[in-house]
Design a protein around this motif. Structure first.
Motif, PDB file in Angstrom:
ATOM      1  N   TRP A  36     -20.853   7.820  -6.047  1.00 49.57           N
ATOM      2  CA  TRP A  36     -19.701   8.101  -5.205  1.00 49.57           C
ATOM      3  C   TRP A  36     -20.152   8.480  -3.797  1.00 49.57           C
ATOM      4  N   TYR A  37     -19.448   7.933  -2.841  1.00 43.92           N
ATOM      5  CA  TYR A  37     -19.582   8.319  -1.446  1.00 43.92           C
ATOM      6  C   TYR A  37     -18.189   8.675  -0.931  1.00 43.92           C
ATOM      7  N   ARG A  38     -18.140   9.342   0.202  1.00 47.28           N
ATOM      8  CA  ARG A  38     -16.848   9.656   0.798  1.00 47.28           C
ATOM      9  C   ARG A  38     -16.908   9.470   2.304  1.00 47.28           C
ATOM     10  N   GLN A  39     -15.733   9.288   2.884  1.00 47.67           N
ATOM     11  CA  GLN A  39     -15.670   9.038   4.318  1.00 47.67           C
ATOM     12  C   GLN A  39     -14.368   9.581   4.885  1.00 47.67           C
ATOM     13  N   THR A  40     -14.464  10.167   6.058  1.00 47.15           N
ATOM     14  CA  THR A  40     -13.305  10.603   6.819  1.00 47.15           C
ATOM     15  C   THR A  40     -13.294   9.848   8.148  1.00 47.15           C
ATOM     16  N   PRO A  41     -12.142   9.739   8.778  1.00 49.32           N
ATOM     17  CA  PRO A  41     -12.053   8.962  10.027  1.00 49.32           C
ATOM     18  C   PRO A  41     -13.041   9.433  11.086  1.00 49.32           C
ATOM     19  N   ARG A  45     -20.092   7.250   6.269  1.00 47.08           N
ATOM     20  CA  ARG A  45     -19.926   7.435   4.836  1.00 47.08           C
ATOM     21  C   ARG A  45     -21.017   8.390   4.351  1.00 47.08           C
ATOM     22  N   GLU A  46     -20.622   9.350   3.532  1.00 49.53           N
ATOM     23  CA  GLU A  46     -21.505  10.441   3.105  1.00 49.53           C
ATOM     24  C   GLU A  46     -21.757  10.380   1.603  1.00 49.53           C
ATOM     25  N   LEU A  47     -23.007  10.596   1.220  1.00 54.65           N
ATOM     26  CA  LEU A  47     -23.342  10.650  -0.207  1.00 54.65           C
ATOM     27  C   LEU A  47     -22.637  11.827  -0.882  1.00 54.65           C
ATOM     28  N   VAL A  48     -22.006  11.545  -2.012  1.00 57.87           N
ATOM     29  CA  VAL A  48     -21.466  12.609  -2.859  1.00 57.87           C
ATOM     30  C   VAL A  48     -22.378  12.790  -4.068  1.00 57.87           C
ATOM     31  N   TYR A  79     -17.742   8.927 -13.705  1.00 56.26           N
ATOM     32  CA  TYR A  79     -16.774   9.975 -13.410  1.00 56.26           C
ATOM     33  C   TYR A  79     -17.331  10.925 -12.350  1.00 56.26           C
ATOM     34  N   LEU A  80     -16.428  11.570 -11.642  1.00 58.05           N
ATOM     35  CA  LEU A  80     -16.803  12.626 -10.724  1.00 58.05           C
ATOM     36  C   LEU A  80     -15.855  13.792 -10.951  1.00 58.05           C
ATOM     37  N   GLN A  81     -16.372  14.834 -11.561  1.00 53.52           N
ATOM     38  CA  GLN A  81     -15.590  16.053 -11.761  1.00 53.52           C
ATOM     39  C   GLN A  81     -15.777  16.932 -10.539  1.00 53.52           C
ATOM     40  N   MET A  82     -14.686  17.249  -9.885  1.00 46.29           N
ATOM     41  CA  MET A  82     -14.725  18.018  -8.643  1.00 46.29           C
ATOM     42  C   MET A  82     -14.021  19.348  -8.861  1.00 46.29           C
ATOM     43  N   ALA A  91     -11.072  13.399   1.889  1.00 47.66           N
ATOM     44  CA  ALA A  91     -11.733  12.157   2.302  1.00 47.66           C
ATOM     45  C   ALA A  91     -11.259  11.018   1.419  1.00 47.66           C
ATOM     46  N   LEU A  92     -11.644   9.831   1.827  1.00 42.09           N
ATOM     47  CA  LEU A  92     -11.489   8.656   0.975  1.00 42.09           C
ATOM     48  C   LEU A  92     -12.788   8.525   0.177  1.00 42.09           C
ATOM     49  N   TYR A  93     -12.669   8.556  -1.130  1.00 44.06           N
ATOM     50  CA  TYR A  93     -13.827   8.526  -2.015  1.00 44.06           C
ATOM     51  C   TYR A  93     -14.036   7.103  -2.546  1.00 44.06           C
ATOM     52  N   PHE A  94     -15.250   6.596  -2.348  1.00 45.80           N
ATOM     53  CA  PHE A  94     -15.593   5.240  -2.752  1.00 45.80           C
ATOM     54  C   PHE A  94     -16.571   5.271  -3.917  1.00 45.80           C
ATOM     55  N   CYS A  95     -16.325   4.430  -4.891  1.00 51.38           N
ATOM     56  CA  CYS A  95     -17.275   4.195  -5.962  1.00 51.38           C
ATOM     57  C   CYS A  95     -18.235   3.100  -5.518  1.00 51.38           C
ATOM     58  N   THR A  96     -19.504   3.240  -5.878  1.00 49.91           N
ATOM     59  CA  THR A  96     -20.484   2.218  -5.547  1.00 49.91           C
ATOM     60  C   THR A  96     -21.330   1.882  -6.759  1.00 49.91           C
ATOM     61  N   ALA A  97     -21.727   0.624  -6.835  1.00 51.29           N
ATOM     62  CA  ALA A  97     -22.666   0.167  -7.850  1.00 51.29           C
ATOM     63  C   ALA A  97     -23.900  -0.342  -7.128  1.00 51.29           C
TER      64      ALA A  97
END
Length: 115
Positions: A36-41, A45-48, A79-82, A91-97
């Protein structure tokens, strides 16, 4: 090709919890890890968190101790338990493979944390 579909985002009060899910489909065999990564305007993009096929886990400094990544290989799902969410987690959270020969990204799911 790998397709990723995220779910679980929403609006939550500070201190609350959310669980994000991401289902992978397609060329699953090419995946080396999920994350998972996340990004705000206006920001990069930031590593989660990421989790490799071997179970190695990496967290971004800002979420250590609050977020937990896990995966269910039988369901091709990560999954990401927050927990203990903060307004700055909005933020907008993106899944990555992480795959060969390229990485794939989902369309994102929005997490908004109110103070």
């Amino acid at each position: 090709q790998v397709q990723l579909v995220e779910s679980g985002g929403g609006l939550v009060q500070a201190g609350g919890s959310l669980r994000l899910s991401c289902v992978a489909s397609g060329s699953i065999f090419s995946i080396n890890g999920l994350g998972w990564y996340r990004q705000t305007p206006g920001k990069r993009r930031e590593l989660v968190a990421t989790i490799s096929n071997g179970g190695n886990i990496d967290y971004g400094d800002s979420v250590k101790g609050r977020f937990t990544i896990s995966r269910d290989n039988t369901k091709n799902t990560v999954y990401l338990q927050m927990n203990s969410l903060k307004p700055e987690d909005t933020a907008l959270y993106f899944c990555t493979a992480m795959a060969i020969p390229m990485d794939y990204w989902g369309k994102g799911t929005l997490v908004a944390v109110s103070s």
